[in-house]
Scaffold this active site. Structure first.
Site: not given
Length: 747
Positions: A68, A212
């Site tokens: 991320s 993600d």
């Protein structure tokens, strides 16, 4: 593992002679140092402080893994950016725009700016059915910014060939499997790694749709070990699952729901981490991009705390395994690229000639990343496209083929908004926007305000020319308002006024913020008194108005801008008037000419400007100027200018604090305003304002110039409805304190 645990202990605690023999006997080569940066949204910017401490200590990192936000920071460091440089970039970036669902106003084409971002709800329709995306935010601005920053790695398709080998983590949205990204294009890889489910749209890489990586592996220490790291430094900003009372925003809740699976993976990662760094960021959330400076400072403090550890480790390794001098800035020089060709994929409804014309890039030309970013923004600003991404496929030294992938916006949108203004009262606004209606490369819309003071607007616009910088437009507009007529600031009569026009125009856009054009407009006016008075005028008229216009809009945002200018200038000639007015005095009709009413052809000019100067991080100075003049025409009730009000809600209006709309009606006026805009709390603003004006200065006037001075104090809130504002106003000439309210965007 045991051997390197002993090595780490030896290095950190400084045993000299015997440990050196132990190291030499245990491993002939230098231990490999891995760096792992966790995900955590905005909190991931705290990693920057750790990078700066590592640079200051002269510690060489051999492998980097990230998830991320950790993947973005880690990728930049792996390419060769120093920690100091990454911090400077983080301060420069406009994070609100990068993580917004819509592009910033400055990137929108001029002809789209007036309608852009002014509706609460925008529902796309495709083939007659609503179309919903896999996430709220497509991330076009983030993608373009990443492409610019990752330019030095544009030709590298194997991330192990970065200055420091790098891997990032994503999640296969179909299976929930961990996906380790270490080859291909770096920009979509890090973009996939931070595609928070239901917040960002998923990223397609190969035959997989990725989101993600924090869903399954937010702290990829194990991945660093798999790369060959003997000692792993782990910087963790996530802090595990948040408590119930810490889930304060929808972003926080969705973020939490997506990361339950990672909690189990974290336990193994924590055990495998040799130097574990936990940041104290309990007061911040993944969405705290408004606190970038504070988060980076917390990371820097943690970096200073860890510096002795990094320095001792670096000095010990360098003593045992001599290395070339440490380089903080490792970013390679990357020349401009010569485009050998351009290919566009994904166009269905729009014209490729239109796309290439707006793009403006040509095969054989040499371009830098900033020029490519601007070119893509020039196309994206037309709002025909939902996302535009590109890859420069290497074709030799400093040469590449530009491969563009396009996702188009649906052609039809239905939009809704609510608005209340002291002058126009409450309105429910409905808009229908259709692109490529009848002919391609066009945009049509019609808006209706349902209210006791109804309004209607419609426009058709068609792009023309090789570069699509020219445009042809047609429009209609209608407003029906109540208008008070004042004398010496005392209300004398109340009218219902109707104004309508139909126009055609040609324009040339010099760039996204500036345009010039010519046009002709048929205008209709109707005045009806709401109640009988001793002296009154009623009826209607129509005429033609041929004009030149010049417009600039470089504002950085729609609501409470901090910098930029918004200016409209129109100068023209009014002719072919057909007056149908009648005048009454008591019960008797009187000829218009006896009251001084004549309707000759005349020239006119009108200008309105707002200019914003940044004044600190939370404030701005606003300078406003406006002027309107009718040459040799002194009928303020017909085709005059309305002075007053704080929002544009009527045609021929010049804003002025302290008086309501139309308290002064004149055929010539000039006004200036100065305001100070201060953000007291997030999205809560206060604006003191002062205005000065002069009117009735042109033609045969009965007295010397008339002056105005007014003041206003506004409290405002930046909401989903638009600005919500309440103002207290006062004018020296009127002498009464007044209250003014505006909620939502003007029609």
């Amino acid at each position: 593992m045991r051997v390197y645990s002993v090595i780490l202990a030896v290095l950190l605690f400084g045993y000299c002679t015997a440990p050196a023999r132990l190291l030499a006997q245990s491993d002939k080569g230098r231990p490999k140092i891995g760096l792992t940066l966790s995900g955590g949204g905005a909190k991931g910017l705290a990693h920057i402080g750790i990078l700066e401490a590592i640079d200051s200590a002269g510690l060489k990192i051999d492998y980097i893994t990230g998830t991320s936000m950790g993947s973005i920071v880690g990728a930049l460091y792996a390419m060769g950016y120093s920690g100091d440089t990454i911090e400077a970039l983080a301060h420069q970036l406009d994070w609100d725009n990068l993580f917004a669902n819509q592009p910033p106003l400055k990137d929108i084409a001029y002809e789209e700016k007036s309608e852009y971002g002014k509706y609460i709800i925008e529902i796309p329709f495709e083939y007659g059915k609503p179309k919903l995306a896999s996430g709220v935010i497509t991330g076009e601005q983030l993608w373009l910014e990443l492409a610019r920053l990752c330019w030095p790695a544009r030709d590298i398709r194997d991330f192990s060939q970065f200055n420091i080998p790098f891997k990032c983590i994503a999640t296969d949205v179909a299976t929930g499997d961990i996906v380790t990204l270490d080859t291909g294009q770096i920009v979509p890889s890090v973009r996939a790694s931070m595609a928070i489910p239901s917040i960002f749209t998923a990223v397609r890489i190969g035959d997989r749709s990725l989101v993600d990586g924090g869903v399954v592996r937010n702290f990829p220490v194990i991945t660093a070990k798999e790369m060959g790291a003997d000692i792993v430094i782990g910087s963790n900003v996530a802090g595990g699952l948040r408590k119930a009372d810490q889930l304060t925003t929808p972003f926080d809740i969705i973020y939490q729901l997506g990361f339950y699976k990672d909690a189990a993976d974290f336990k193994a990662a924590r055990k495998a981490c040799d130097i574990y760094i936990r940041h104290d960021l309990e007061d911040y959330s993944a969405a705290s991009f408004g606190s970038v400076d504070s988060i980076i400072e917390i990371g820097r403090r943690k970096g200073r705390e860890m510096y002795p550890v990094f320095k001792h480790l670096a000095d010990s390794l360098n003593a045992l395994y001599p290395m070339p001098p440490f380089k903080k800035n490792r970013l390679p020089f990357t020349p401009d690229v010569e485009l050998t060709g351009i290919t566009v994929h994904g166009l269905v409804h729009s014209d490729e000639k239109f796309f290439r014309g707006r793009l403006g890039l040509k095969p054989g030309g040499c371009y830098n990343p900033e020029q490519m970013q601007l070119a893509v923004q020039n196309v994206f600003g037309t709002r025909f496209y939902k996302q535009i991404t590109y890859d420069i496929v290497p074709q030799g030294p400093a040469k590449g083929h530009m491969d563009i992938h396009v996702e188009e916006n649906p052609l039809t949108y239905v939009k809704f908004a609510l608005q209340y203004n002291t002058f126009t009262n409450a309105s429910a606004i409905i808009n229908l926007t259709q692109r490529n209606f009848i002919v391609p490369n066009s945009r049509s819309f019609v808006s209706v305000a349902i209210s006791e003071n109804p309004r209607v607007a419609g426009e058709y616009f068609k792009y023309l020319g090789l570069k699509r910088s020219f445009g042809f437009g047609m429009g209609i507009y209608f407003e029906n308002n109540g208008l008070n007529v004042y004398q010496n600031f005392l209300r004398q009569q109340q009218y219902r006024t109707k104004y309508a026009n139909a126009s055609i125009h040609m324009q040339y856009a010099l760039n996204r913020v500036m345009t010039i054009g010519i046009g002709s407009r048929w205008e209709y006016l109707n005045y009806r008194p709401s109640f009988d008075a001793f002296e009154e005028i009623k009826g209607n008229s129509n005429h033609w108005n041929t004009y030149f216009y010049y417009g600039v809009n470089s504002l950085d945002r729609k609501i409470y801008p901090r910098k930029g200018m918004d200016m409209q200038l129109e100068a023209g000639y009014v002719y072919n008037q057909h007056p149908g007015f009648r005048a009454w005095r008591g019960d008797h009709e009187v000829p218009l000419d006896t009251l001084g009413f004549t309707f000759p052809n005349y020239k006119h000019a009108m200008m309105q400007m707002k200019y914003y100067f940044p004044f600190g991080r939370k404030s701005a100075l606003e300078f406003d100027a406006g002027a309107g003049i009718n040459f040799n025409y002194n009928q303020p009730l017909m085709n005059g200018y309305l002075l007053g009000g704080l929002n544009n809600v009527a045609h021929h209006q010049l804003l002025f604090p302290g008086i309501y709309e139309g308290e002064v009606m004149t055929s010539s006026a000039a006004v200036v305003q100065l305001a100070y805009q201060y953000e007291m709390f997030r999205n809560i603003f206060v604006l003191p304002r002062i205005g000065l004006g002069v009117y009735d200065f042109n033609g045969n006037v009965e007295a010397k110039y008339n002056y105005l001075s007014g003041y206003a104090l506004t409290a405002g809130y930046n909401s989903r409805l638009g600005p919500m504002e309440a103002s207290l106003m006062y004018s020296d000439q009127d002498g009464r304190l007044k209250f003014y309210v505006n909620i939502g965007f003007n029609f």
